[in-house]
Design a protein around this motif. Structure first.
Motif, short mmCIF file in Angstrom:
data_model
loop_
_atom_site.label_atom_id
_atom_site.label_comp_id
_atom_site.label_asym_id
_atom_site.label_seq_id
_atom_site.Cartn_x
_atom_site.Cartn_y
_atom_site.Cartn_z
N ARG A 85 -42.89 -37.52 64.96
CA ARG A 85 -41.66 -37.61 65.74
C ARG A 85 -41.16 -39.05 65.76
NH1 ARG A 85 -42.49 -33.00 65.08
NH2 ARG A 85 -42.45 -31.28 66.57
N TYR A 87 -39.68 -42.44 67.56
CA TYR A 87 -39.72 -43.20 68.83
C TYR A 87 -39.21 -44.62 68.62
CZ TYR A 87 -41.51 -39.38 71.45
OH TYR A 87 -41.58 -38.17 72.07
N THR A 88 -38.88 -45.26 69.74
CA THR A 88 -38.32 -46.62 69.71
C THR A 88 -39.43 -47.64 69.94
OG1 THR A 88 -36.31 -45.73 70.71
CG2 THR A 88 -36.62 -48.13 70.83
N PHE A 103 -42.36 -42.84 76.59
CA PHE A 103 -42.23 -41.41 76.27
C PHE A 103 -41.61 -40.66 77.45
CE2 PHE A 103 -44.91 -40.68 72.47
CZ PHE A 103 -45.60 -41.88 72.39
N VAL A 104 -40.56 -39.88 77.17
CA VAL A 104 -40.06 -38.93 78.16
C VAL A 104 -41.02 -37.75 78.17
CG1 VAL A 104 -38.18 -37.38 78.81
CG2 VAL A 104 -37.66 -39.55 77.70
N GLY A 109 -43.47 -29.65 72.96
CA GLY A 109 -43.53 -30.39 71.69
C GLY A 109 -44.76 -31.28 71.61
N PRO A 110 -45.23 -31.58 70.38
CA PRO A 110 -46.46 -32.36 70.21
C PRO A 110 -46.39 -33.77 70.79
CG PRO A 110 -45.39 -31.94 68.08
CD PRO A 110 -44.67 -31.12 69.12
N SER A 112 -44.37 -35.02 73.37
CA SER A 112 -44.33 -35.04 74.83
C SER A 112 -45.66 -34.57 75.43
CB SER A 112 -43.17 -34.17 75.30
OG SER A 112 -43.21 -34.02 76.68
N GLY A 253 -27.79 -38.58 67.84
CA GLY A 253 -28.40 -37.40 68.47
C GLY A 253 -29.89 -37.64 68.52
N TYR A 254 -30.44 -37.96 69.70
CA TYR A 254 -31.87 -38.30 69.80
C TYR A 254 -32.75 -37.06 69.87
CZ TYR A 254 -32.00 -43.41 70.14
OH TYR A 254 -31.96 -44.76 69.85
N LYS A 256 -32.28 -32.34 70.12
CA LYS A 256 -31.30 -31.27 70.14
C LYS A 256 -31.88 -30.08 70.91
CE LYS A 256 -28.21 -28.63 67.27
NZ LYS A 256 -27.77 -28.31 65.93
N GLY A 258 -33.27 -26.87 72.06
CA GLY A 258 -33.82 -25.71 71.35
C GLY A 258 -34.28 -26.00 69.93
N VAL A 260 -36.82 -28.10 67.27
CA VAL A 260 -38.03 -28.89 67.13
C VAL A 260 -37.77 -30.01 66.12
CG1 VAL A 260 -40.36 -28.74 66.12
CG2 VAL A 260 -39.61 -27.04 67.81
N ASN A 261 -38.13 -31.23 66.47
CA ASN A 261 -38.04 -32.37 65.55
C ASN A 261 -36.65 -32.51 64.93
OD1 ASN A 261 -38.96 -34.59 64.16
ND2 ASN A 261 -39.91 -33.41 62.52
C1 LIG Z 1 -33.89 -43.17 66.71
C2 LIG Z 1 -34.60 -42.37 67.81
C3 LIG Z 1 -35.37 -43.02 68.77
C4 LIG Z 1 -35.98 -42.28 69.79
N1 LIG Z 1 -36.73 -42.96 70.73
C5 LIG Z 1 -37.34 -42.26 71.73
C6 LIG Z 1 -38.15 -42.94 72.70
O1 LIG Z 1 -38.40 -44.15 72.60
N2 LIG Z 1 -38.69 -42.21 73.71
C7 LIG Z 1 -38.48 -40.84 73.82
O2 LIG Z 1 -39.00 -40.22 74.77
N3 LIG Z 1 -37.74 -40.17 72.89
C8 LIG Z 1 -37.19 -40.85 71.86
N4 LIG Z 1 -36.46 -40.18 70.91
C9 LIG Z 1 -36.33 -38.72 71.04
C10 LIG Z 1 -37.56 -37.98 70.49
O3 LIG Z 1 -37.68 -38.26 69.09
C11 LIG Z 1 -37.34 -36.46 70.68
O4 LIG Z 1 -37.21 -36.16 72.05
C12 LIG Z 1 -38.43 -35.62 70.02
O5 LIG Z 1 -37.91 -34.33 69.81
C13 LIG Z 1 -39.69 -35.50 70.88
O6 LIG Z 1 -40.64 -34.71 70.19
P1 LIG Z 1 -41.50 -33.59 70.92
O7 LIG Z 1 -42.66 -33.30 70.02
O8 LIG Z 1 -41.80 -34.01 72.33
O9 LIG Z 1 -40.52 -32.33 70.99
P2 LIG Z 1 -40.04 -31.38 69.76
O10 LIG Z 1 -41.22 -30.69 69.17
O11 LIG Z 1 -39.19 -32.17 68.82
O12 LIG Z 1 -39.11 -30.34 70.54
C14 LIG Z 1 -39.67 -29.29 71.36
C15 LIG Z 1 -38.62 -28.82 72.36
O13 LIG Z 1 -38.37 -29.86 73.30
C16 LIG Z 1 -36.96 -30.14 73.40
N5 LIG Z 1 -36.81 -31.60 73.57
C17 LIG Z 1 -37.09 -32.58 72.67
N6 LIG Z 1 -36.85 -33.79 73.21
C18 LIG Z 1 -36.39 -33.58 74.47
C19 LIG Z 1 -35.97 -34.45 75.51
N7 LIG Z 1 -35.98 -35.81 75.38
N8 LIG Z 1 -35.58 -33.90 76.69
C20 LIG Z 1 -35.58 -32.55 76.86
N9 LIG Z 1 -35.97 -31.66 75.90
C21 LIG Z 1 -36.38 -32.18 74.71
C22 LIG Z 1 -36.36 -29.63 72.07
O14 LIG Z 1 -35.02 -29.24 72.28
C23 LIG Z 1 -37.27 -28.46 71.72
O15 LIG Z 1 -36.80 -27.29 72.36
C24 LIG Z 1 -35.84 -40.88 69.86
C25 LIG Z 1 -35.09 -40.21 68.87
C26 LIG Z 1 -34.47 -40.95 67.86
C27 LIG Z 1 -33.67 -40.23 66.80
#
Ligand SMILES: Cc1cc2nc3c(=O)[nH]c(=O)nc-3n(C[C@H](O)[C@H](O)[C@H](O)COP(=O)(O)OP(=O)(O)OC[C@H]3O[C@@H](n4cnc5c(N)ncnc54)[C@H](O)[C@@H]3O)c2cc1C
Length: 271
Positions: A85, A87-88, A103-104, A109-110, A112, A253-254, A256, A258, A260-261
């Motif tokens: 995934r 991150y910043t 991390f939010v 997701g893997p 979070s 778009g950081y 989306k 619904g 994944v990734n």
């Molecule tokens: C350039 C860039 C920099 C980023 N920097 C950061 C950072 O520093 N810290 C950070 O926390 N995130 C950051 N993000 C966002 C992060 O990459 C996504 O939130 C990512 O999808 C998290 O992966 P996951 O495995 O938790 O969830 P995924 O497996 O990708 O998604 C699982 C589910 O969770 C939902 N979901 C994903 N992210 C969020 C969210 N933030 N809020 C609510 N629902 C969500 C999806 O819609 C999906 O349904 C950044 C994204 C980009 C493009």
């Protein structure tokens, strides 16, 4: 001083380029910043030479797959790991080979779910960094619009701006418990907006606040990063209703709803 307009830089997904080797890193510290935000410090000898030149840069983190205690080291030319995934990189301390990541904890997701249980000693792989936001340092106003996932990027932008800069920050979080001071030498006005726990409302509060505030100052440079559909809708509002020059907005778009990734190179220019 740079007069370059703020434009998104190409990312590794946008054009073929040589991938940097993965770096093995270990968790050394975990801090709770707010109920839904954790700061995790990653450290390792393989972070030697990890140089971040722009604010709002990005890196790829590779998390363990179910059943693994540590992710496998990605091999050159192998398909991208499923649990990778974006991150910043927040604070980078090259003298001790450390980088902080916020991390939010959005609950799915893997990335979070890993962050919610992270402990010192656990291992990840890190790739990057990739390019970030080219600041137009002579802009009369910098406007940062986004949600909690963009707060780390905003912090790096705020850290890079000089004391003479004027900044407006508009940030949407789940509730007021997520509000915290943002550090900067610049003159910063921050407006926190609560969207509630319903993620289908992502961006609604941002859009309403922008509509209410009206057009930003002429020549303001805008960094807009949040949920992908919300980013498109806000970008449209800024350009079509508030008269902002298209080239003065960098949209990202950081994540989306619904999806994944969601890909890291979504600039919303189709909107
Ligand atoms: C350039 C860039 C920099 C980023 N920097 C950061 C950072 O520093 N810290 C950070 O926390 N995130 C950051 N993000 C966002 C992060 O990459 C996504 O939130 C990512 O999808 C998290 O992966 P996951 O495995 O938790 O969830 P995924 O497996 O990708 O998604 C699982 C589910 O969770 C939902 N979901 C994903 N992210 C969020 C969210 N933030 N809020 C609510 N629902 C969500 C999806 O819609 C999906 O349904 C950044 C994204 C980009 C493009």
């Amino acid at each position: 001083m740079s007069t370059t307009p703020a434009t998104p830089a190409a990312t590794p997904d946008a054009a073929p380029r040589k991938r940097r080797p993965p770096r093995r890193v270990q968790v050394t510290r975990v801090q709770t910043l707010s109920p839904l935000m954790r700061r995790i410090t990653l450290q390792g000898a393989e972070l030697e030479g990890f140089e971040v030149n722009d604010p709002a840069s990005y890196m790829k983190l590779i998390f363990p797959e179910p059943g693994q205690t540590e992710p496998e080291r990605p091999l050159p030319d192998a398909p991208r790991p499923k649990s990778m995934r974006t991150y910043t990189p927040l604070a980078v301390r090259n003298d001790v080979n450390e980088v902080d990541v916020d991390f939010v904890l959005h609950g799915d997701g893997p990335a979070s779910t890993w962050a919610a249980q992270a402990q010192a000693g656990q291992v990840l792989y890190l790739m990057g960094p990739g390019p970030g936001y080219k600041l137009a340092l002579d802009a009369p106003l910098h406007v940062l619009i986004g949600d909690d996932s963009a707060l780390p990027a905003f912090e790096t932008i705020l850290a890079a701006l000089p004391a003479s800069a004027q900044v407006q920050v508009l940030v949407e979080v789940v509730d007021t418990a997520e509000e915290r001071p943002l550090q900067s030498a610049a003159k910063v006005e921050t407006q926190w907006l609560a969207r509630g726990a319903d993620n289908t409302q992502a961006g609604t509060a941002l859009e309403a606040a922008l509509r209410k505030a009206g057009a930003p100052a002429a020549d303001a440079r805008i960094y807009l990063a949040c949920e992908a559909a919300a980013m498109r809708s806000i970008r449209k509002l800024l350009i079509e209703e508030l008269g902002v020059e298209r080239s003065h907005i960098v949209g990202r778009g950081y994540w989306k709803l619904g999806t994944v990734n969601h890909p890291d190179h979504d600039y919303g220019e189709d909107a």
